[in-house]
Design a protein around this motif. Structure first.
Motif, short mmCIF file in Angstrom:
data_model
loop_
_atom_site.label_atom_id
_atom_site.label_comp_id
_atom_site.label_asym_id
_atom_site.label_seq_id
_atom_site.Cartn_x
_atom_site.Cartn_y
_atom_site.Cartn_z
N TYR A 67 -18.15 -45.70 22.81
CA TYR A 67 -17.25 -45.62 23.96
C TYR A 67 -15.95 -44.90 23.58
N ALA A 68 -15.43 -45.18 22.38
CA ALA A 68 -14.22 -44.49 21.91
C ALA A 68 -14.46 -42.99 21.83
N ALA A 69 -15.64 -42.58 21.39
CA ALA A 69 -15.94 -41.15 21.30
C ALA A 69 -16.02 -40.52 22.69
N ALA A 70 -16.50 -41.27 23.69
CA ALA A 70 -16.54 -40.75 25.06
C ALA A 70 -15.13 -40.52 25.59
N ALA B 101 -5.51 -17.37 31.76
CA ALA B 101 -5.95 -16.29 30.88
C ALA B 101 -7.29 -16.63 30.22
N GLY B 102 -8.19 -15.66 30.19
CA GLY B 102 -9.49 -15.88 29.58
C GLY B 102 -10.27 -17.00 30.23
N GLY B 103 -10.10 -17.16 31.54
CA GLY B 103 -10.64 -18.31 32.24
C GLY B 103 -12.15 -18.46 32.13
N TRP B 104 -12.88 -17.35 32.26
CA TRP B 104 -14.34 -17.46 32.26
C TRP B 104 -14.86 -17.90 30.89
N LEU B 105 -14.19 -17.44 29.83
CA LEU B 105 -14.57 -17.90 28.49
C LEU B 105 -14.30 -19.39 28.32
N GLY B 106 -13.17 -19.83 28.88
CA GLY B 106 -12.84 -21.24 28.81
C GLY B 106 -13.85 -22.11 29.53
N ILE B 107 -14.32 -21.64 30.69
CA ILE B 107 -15.31 -22.41 31.44
C ILE B 107 -16.62 -22.51 30.67
N VAL B 108 -17.05 -21.39 30.07
CA VAL B 108 -18.28 -21.41 29.26
C VAL B 108 -18.13 -22.42 28.12
N ALA B 109 -17.00 -22.36 27.41
CA ALA B 109 -16.78 -23.27 26.28
C ALA B 109 -16.70 -24.72 26.75
N ALA B 110 -16.07 -24.95 27.91
CA ALA B 110 -15.94 -26.31 28.44
C ALA B 110 -17.32 -26.90 28.75
N LEU B 111 -18.20 -26.10 29.32
CA LEU B 111 -19.55 -26.59 29.63
C LEU B 111 -20.31 -26.95 28.36
N VAL B 112 -20.14 -26.15 27.31
CA VAL B 112 -20.78 -26.47 26.03
C VAL B 112 -20.26 -27.80 25.50
N MET B 113 -18.93 -27.95 25.49
CA MET B 113 -18.35 -29.20 24.97
C MET B 113 -18.81 -30.41 25.77
N MET B 114 -18.78 -30.28 27.10
CA MET B 114 -19.11 -31.41 27.96
C MET B 114 -20.56 -31.84 27.80
N PHE B 115 -21.49 -30.91 27.96
CA PHE B 115 -22.90 -31.29 28.01
C PHE B 115 -23.49 -31.54 26.63
N VAL B 116 -23.10 -30.75 25.63
CA VAL B 116 -23.60 -31.04 24.28
C VAL B 116 -22.98 -32.34 23.77
N GLY B 117 -21.70 -32.55 24.08
CA GLY B 117 -21.05 -33.78 23.66
C GLY B 117 -21.69 -35.01 24.30
N MET B 118 -21.99 -34.95 25.59
CA MET B 118 -22.61 -36.10 26.25
C MET B 118 -24.04 -36.29 25.80
N TRP B 119 -24.75 -35.19 25.52
CA TRP B 119 -26.11 -35.35 24.97
C TRP B 119 -26.05 -36.10 23.65
N TYR B 120 -25.09 -35.74 22.80
CA TYR B 120 -24.98 -36.42 21.51
C TYR B 120 -24.65 -37.90 21.69
N LEU B 121 -23.72 -38.23 22.58
CA LEU B 121 -23.32 -39.63 22.76
C LEU B 121 -24.45 -40.47 23.36
N GLN B 122 -25.17 -39.90 24.31
CA GLN B 122 -26.31 -40.63 24.89
C GLN B 122 -27.39 -40.86 23.83
N TRP B 123 -27.61 -39.85 23.00
CA TRP B 123 -28.58 -39.98 21.92
C TRP B 123 -28.16 -41.07 20.94
N GLN B 124 -26.89 -41.10 20.57
CA GLN B 124 -26.38 -42.11 19.65
C GLN B 124 -26.48 -43.51 20.27
N TRP B 125 -26.24 -43.60 21.56
CA TRP B 125 -26.35 -44.89 22.26
C TRP B 125 -27.78 -45.41 22.19
#
Length: 452
Positions: free
Chosen positions: A144-147, A181-205
Motif C-alpha cells: 500500500y505504501a508503494a501505491a 513543454a514536451g507534453g506528448w513525451l510526458g504523457i507516454v512516460a506517464a502511461l508507462v509509469m502508471m500501468f507498469v507500476g500497477m502491474w508490478y504492485l498487483q503482481w506483488q499483492w
C-alpha cells in the motif's frame, strides 16, 4: 586526489546522515564543511557565498520559489481542512470498490498531486483512509505504501504536462519554456509509469497472499484510523471535492487554450513568461474556490492558511538546503571533471541528459534539487549542442525523477516514518515503482524523441 576523495566523502556523509534521520539542513552543513576543507575552498566562501547565494544557492532558490511553495502549502491545507481531499478519496473508493484499493490509492494521490496538493499532505490524507482499505482488502502495508509513492511521487511530479509541480516550474523558468513543454513525451512516460507500476504492485499483492503475507495492524494504524472520516455522508461529493483541482489545472491551461482558438491577450505573455507566478496564481485561485465551495471552511480559512504556510516551510528549507549543497559541489574540480565526462560521452545528447540528470538527482536524493543543479550547470551545454528547449525540459524532468528516490530520500523516509515501516520491509517495492520504472519510462521517452 584529496579533493576528489573529499568530494566523495562529503556526498557519502550526506547520505549516511540522512539515512540515520539527521536533520537534512544539519547534514548538508556538515557535508559542505568537509567538501570545502578538502577542496581548499575558503570556508567563508562555502557558507556565505556558494551555499546561500550562488546560481544553485539555497537562498537563491528559496527566494525564487517561495511563493510557489507557500501557495502549494495553502492549497493542500485548505483541501484537507475542507475535507475535499478526503471527499476525493472516499468518492473514488465508493466507485471502484475497496477490492481495487491499490488503484484507489494511486489514483487519489495522482489526482491530488497533479492538481498541486503538497505530497506530504497527500500522504497524510491517504494513510487514515488506507487503514480501512488495507484491512478490508488484506493488503500488506509495504505494498500500500508503494501505491501511495507511485501516485504521489512519479508521473504527476515529472511527466504529465501542465502540473504546477516544483520540478515542472524549475525547468520552465530555467529554459524559458512553459509547463506543457514536451507534453506528448510526458504523457507516454506517464502511461508507462502508471500501468507498469500497477502491474508490478498487483503482481506483488498476489504473491504476498499466496505466501501467507497479510495486513498486520500496528499501534499507529489505530491512531490514524481515528482521523479517517467517520461518516461518509458528511463529506462533500466527489464532483464538488475535485472541483478545486480542476480549477487549478484549468487556470494553468487557459492561456494555451485561448491561443489555440486564435485569441491573444496581453496577460498571456505574462503567464507564459512567469511560470512561478502563474502556477502560484492558479493554486491561489484553487484555494479561494475552496472558500466558496465549502461553507465550513470559511470560519477556519485564516487558521488553515497559516497552517498551510507552516506546511510549506519545511519542504522549502529541505529542498533549498539540498540545492545549496549542490551549489558548493559544483565549485569543485571533481564536479567539473564529472560534468566534462558526461558531456564527452559518445552517445546521443538526450541519452546524455538522461544519464546526467539521473546521477545528479541520485547524489542529492532530490528530483527538484538535482534538476535545479542540472539546469544551472549542465543545461546550457546541451542547449549549445542543439537540444531543443522543450525536449530538454521534459527529458530532464523525467530523468530527475529516477534516482531521486534512493534510500536517503527525504520523501521515502517521511513515508516510512508515517506508516511505521522500515527500509528492510518496504524499500524494495518503493525502489521498483519510483526508481526502476520511472527510469524505464524516461528511456522510452528518449527513444521516442530520437525516433520521431
Amino acid at each position: 586526489m584529496i579533493a576528489d576523495l573529499g568530494l566523495i566523502a562529503g556526498v557519502a556523509l550526506l547520505i549516511w546522515l540522512a539515512l540515520r534521520g539527521v536533520n537534512i539542513l544539519l547534514a548538508v552543513l556538515l557535508s559542505i564543511l568537509l567538501i570545502g576543507l578538502t577542496n581548499s575552498i575558503p570556508i567563508a566562501d562555502v557558507f556565505l557565498q556558494h551555499f546561500p547565494f550562488g546560481a544553485s544557492g539555497a537562498f537563491s532558490f528559496a527566494g525564487n520559489f517561495l511563493l510557489l511553495f507557500l501557495c502549494g502549502g495553502l492549497f493542500g491545507r485548505v483541501m484537507a481542512t475542507s475535507h475535499a481531499a478526503q471527499g476525493v478519496a472516499m468518492g473514488i473508493a465508493r466507485r471502484l470498490g475497496q477490492r481495487q484499493a491499490l488503484w484507489i490509492a494511486m489514483l487519489v494521490c495522482a489526482l491530488l498531486t497533479y492538481g498541486g496538493v503538497v505530497v506530504f499532505v497527500v500522504m497524510f490524507t491517504m494513510y487514515p483512509i488506507g487503514v480501512t482499505l488495507m484491512r478490508t482488502a488484506n493488503i500488506p502495508r509495504r505494498i500500500y505504501a508503494a501505491a501511495i509513492a507511485l501516485g504521489a511521487g512519479t508521473f504527476t511530479m515529472t511527466a504529465l504536462p501542465g502540473t504546477p509541480s516544483i520540478h515542472n516550474v524549475i525547468a520552465a523558468r530555467s529554459l524559458g519554456t512553459d509547463l506543457f513543454a514536451g507534453g506528448w513525451l510526458g504523457i507516454v512516460a506517464a502511461l508507462v509509469m502508471m500501468f507498469v507500476g500497477m502491474w508490478y504492485l498487483q503482481w506483488q499483492w498476489r504473491r504476498a497472499v499466496a505466501n501467507g503475507e497479510n495486513y498486520v495492524a500496528n499501534d499507529k494504524d489505530q491512531q490514524m484510523a481515528a482521523l479517517a472520516p467517520s461518516d461518509d455522508a458528511n463529506l462533500p461529493s466527489l464532483m464538488r471535492s475535485i472541483a478545486p483541482v480542476v480549477i487549478v489545472l484549468a487556470t494553468i491551461v487557459l492561456p494555451r487554450l485561448l491561443q489555440s482558438f486564435g485569441l491573444t491577450y496581453e496577460w498571456q505573455s505574462f503567464a507564459a513568461g512567469q511560470p512561478v507566478l502563474w502556477a502560484s496564481f492558479a493554486l491561489l485561485v484553487g484555494s479561494l474556490s475552496c472558500w466558496l465551495l465549502f461553507a465550513p471552511l470559511r470560519g477556519q480559512f485564516v487558521t488553515a492558511a497559516g497552517r498551510g504556510v507552516d506546511d510549506a516551510m519545511l519542504p522549502l528549507i529541505n529542498t533549498a538546503a539540498v540545492i545549496g549543497f549542490g551549489g558548493v559541489v559544483i565549485q569543485t574540480s571533481g564536479f567539473h571533471e564529472f560534468a566534462g565526462w558526461l558531456l564527452g560521452l559518445e552517445i546521443p545528447s538526450l541519452l546524455s541528459v538522461f544519464v546526467s540528470a539521473n546521477l545528479i538527482s541520485g547524489v542529492t536524493a532530490s528530483a527538484s534539487g538535482g534538476l535545479q543543479i542540472f539546469m544551472s550547470s549542465l543545461a546550457p551545454e546541451y542547449l549549445a549542442d542543439g537540444v531543443a528547449p522543450e525536449l530538454l525540459h521534459r527529458i530532464a524532468n523525467l530523468a530527475a525523477g529516477g534516482l531521486d528516490s534512493l534510500p536517503h530520500s527525504g520523501a521515502v523516509i517521511a513515508l516510512f516514518t508515517l506508516m511505521g515501516l522500515s527500509h528492510k520491509e518496504a524499500y524494495k517495492d518503493i525502489f521498483v515503482v519510483t526508481v526502476l520504472i520511472p527510469m524505464l519510462a524516461a528511456l522510452v521517452a528518449v527513444v521516442a524523441a530520437l525516433l520521431l
